[in-house]
Scaffold this motif. Structure first.
Motif, PDB file in Angstrom:
ATOM      1  N   THR A 148       0.834  -1.203   0.000  1.00 49.38           N
ATOM      2  CA  THR A 148       0.000   0.000   0.000  1.00 49.38           C
ATOM      3  C   THR A 148       0.867   1.252   0.000  1.00 49.38           C
ATOM      4  OG1 THR A 148      -1.702   1.207   1.222  1.00 49.38           O
ATOM      5  CG2 THR A 148      -0.117  -0.051   2.516  1.00 49.38           C
ATOM      6  N   ASN A 149       0.314   2.324  -0.535  1.00 51.60           N
ATOM      7  CA  ASN A 149       1.027   3.599  -0.504  1.00 51.60           C
ATOM      8  C   ASN A 149       0.517   4.510   0.605  1.00 51.60           C
ATOM      9  OD1 ASN A 149      -1.470   4.129  -1.574  1.00 51.60           O
ATOM     10  ND2 ASN A 149      -0.732   5.341  -3.306  1.00 51.60           N
ATOM     11  N   LEU A 150      -0.318   3.967   1.513  1.00 51.21           N
ATOM     12  CA  LEU A 150      -0.826   4.758   2.627  1.00 51.21           C
ATOM     13  C   LEU A 150       0.313   5.245   3.518  1.00 51.21           C
ATOM     14  CD1 LEU A 150      -3.044   5.874   4.457  1.00 51.21           C
ATOM     15  CD2 LEU A 150      -3.255   3.602   5.493  1.00 51.21           C
TER      16      LEU A 150
ATOM     17  N   ASP B  12       3.301   5.818   2.667  1.00 50.87           N
ATOM     18  CA  ASP B  12       4.045   6.871   1.969  1.00 50.87           C
ATOM     19  C   ASP B  12       3.400   8.234   2.199  1.00 50.87           C
ATOM     20  OD1 ASP B  12       6.102   5.349   0.148  1.00 50.87           O
ATOM     21  OD2 ASP B  12       4.222   4.260  -0.030  1.00 50.87           O
ATOM     22  N   PHE B  13       2.060   8.280   2.133  1.00 55.76           N
ATOM     23  CA  PHE B  13       1.346   9.525   2.372  1.00 55.76           C
ATOM     24  C   PHE B  13       1.569  10.012   3.802  1.00 55.76           C
ATOM     25  CE2 PHE B  13      -0.979   8.379  -1.448  1.00 55.76           C
ATOM     26  CZ  PHE B  13      -1.259   9.611  -2.014  1.00 55.76           C
TER      27      PHE B  13
ATOM     28  N   ALA C  22      -3.553  13.571   5.057  1.00 50.33           N
ATOM     29  CA  ALA C  22      -2.917  12.527   4.259  1.00 50.33           C
ATOM     30  C   ALA C  22      -3.848  11.334   4.070  1.00 50.33           C
ATOM     31  CB  ALA C  22      -1.612  12.086   4.925  1.00 50.33           C
TER      32      ALA C  22
ATOM     33  N   GLN D   1      -6.472  12.343   1.544  1.00 50.89           N
ATOM     34  CA  GLN D   1      -5.854  12.413   0.211  1.00 50.89           C
ATOM     35  C   GLN D   1      -5.580  11.023  -0.339  1.00 50.89           C
ATOM     36  OE1 GLN D   1      -2.177  14.575   0.174  1.00 50.89           O
ATOM     37  NE2 GLN D   1      -1.960  14.500  -2.050  1.00 50.89           N
ATOM     38  N   TRP D   2      -5.071  10.125   0.521  1.00 48.76           N
ATOM     39  CA  TRP D   2      -4.829   8.756   0.079  1.00 48.76           C
ATOM     40  C   TRP D   2      -6.126   8.079  -0.334  1.00 48.76           C
ATOM     41  CZ3 TRP D   2      -6.856   4.389   2.592  1.00 48.76           C
ATOM     42  CH2 TRP D   2      -6.433   3.165   2.055  1.00 48.76           C
ATOM     43  N   TYR D   3      -7.195   8.305   0.415  1.00 47.02           N
ATOM     44  CA  TYR D   3      -8.483   7.691   0.103  1.00 47.02           C
ATOM     45  C   TYR D   3      -8.981   8.158  -1.265  1.00 47.02           C
ATOM     46  CZ  TYR D   3     -13.353   6.270   0.547  1.00 47.02           C
ATOM     47  OH  TYR D   3     -14.586   5.702   0.326  1.00 47.02           O
TER      48      TYR D   3
ATOM     49  N   ASP E 203      -6.743   6.559  -3.900  1.00 40.35           N
ATOM     50  CA  ASP E 203      -7.013   5.122  -3.968  1.00 40.35           C
ATOM     51  C   ASP E 203      -8.341   4.845  -4.666  1.00 40.35           C
ATOM     52  OD1 ASP E 203      -6.297   2.326  -3.077  1.00 40.35           O
ATOM     53  OD2 ASP E 203      -8.228   2.531  -2.054  1.00 40.35           O
TER      54      ASP E 203
END
Length: 199
Positions: free
Chosen positions: A6-8, A10-11, A70, A73-75, A78
């Motif tokens: 996941t890139n969560l 990273d955010f 964050a 923004q991730w949501y 995604d």
């Protein structure tokens, strides 16, 4: 974070790395000053520990606010990747602002309580002052609740092309607390009160 699927993370890391750096610097300054003079005070009233706690509360509030931004923004990113479509970010931006204000208000109350300032009378005074301000700022409050209507009813979204009474035509750039900004084809920025927009 590069090893996770996941890139969560990273955010979140991008959101908190600056605050973590400032927190470590603050911790270093606190321990250095404590070793030099444990009884250090400012104006003989405010102790070193109290100063550090206040700074820690402020940094924590800013960090928590950034983490929530964050996450939202991730949501949005995604959801856009998952459904291969552009997700409307207007309601999410409104939520980010509301959450940030709530976090900062709570942090302010914690700081005042830690400094020994009575919060009860202050809240009571703010309630009375809030009533006076509400009467004085009826137009502003009208625009604020109109912005809720614009966001919930999705009257218009960022990126929409709109045509309004009076001949204003253009693309919606931003839906704020009080106003909506429309960029015309002539590259002029028109600021419209949300109450007028809902009408």
């Amino acid at each position: 974070t590069s090893k996770t699927k996941t890139n969560l993370d990273d955010f979140i890391l991008s959101a908190i790395k600056t605050q973590v750096r400032f927190l470590l610097i603050t911790l270093g300054l606190f321990f250095a000053a404590f070793i030099i003079d444990p009884d250090l005070k400012i104006r003989d009233t405010i102790g070193l520990t109290k100063i550090f706690v206040v700074v820690f509360i402020v940094l924590s509030a800013f960090t928590i606010s950034r983490v929530f931004k964050a996450l939202i923004q991730w949501y949005v990113v995604d959801m856009s990747h998952r459904y291969k479509s552009v997700v409307d970010d207007t309601a999410f931006r409104f939520g980010r602002r509301a959450i940030s204000i709530f976090i900062y208000v709570v942090a302010l109350l914690l700081v005042l309580g830690h400094l020994g300032i009575q919060i009860g009378p202050l809240i009571t005074g703010l309630g009375i002052a809030g009533l006076a301000v509400a009467l004085a700022l009826q137009d502003t409050l009208s625009n604020f609740f109109a912005s809720l209507s614009v966001t919930v009813d999705r009257i218009c979204r960022v990126g929409d092309y709109v045509e309004l009474d009076g001949g204003v035509q253009g693309f919606v750039e931003d839906v704020g607390w009080r106003t909506t900004r429309v960029r015309t084809r002539q590259d002029n920025l028109v600021v419209i009160p949300n109450s007028k927009l809902t009408q």
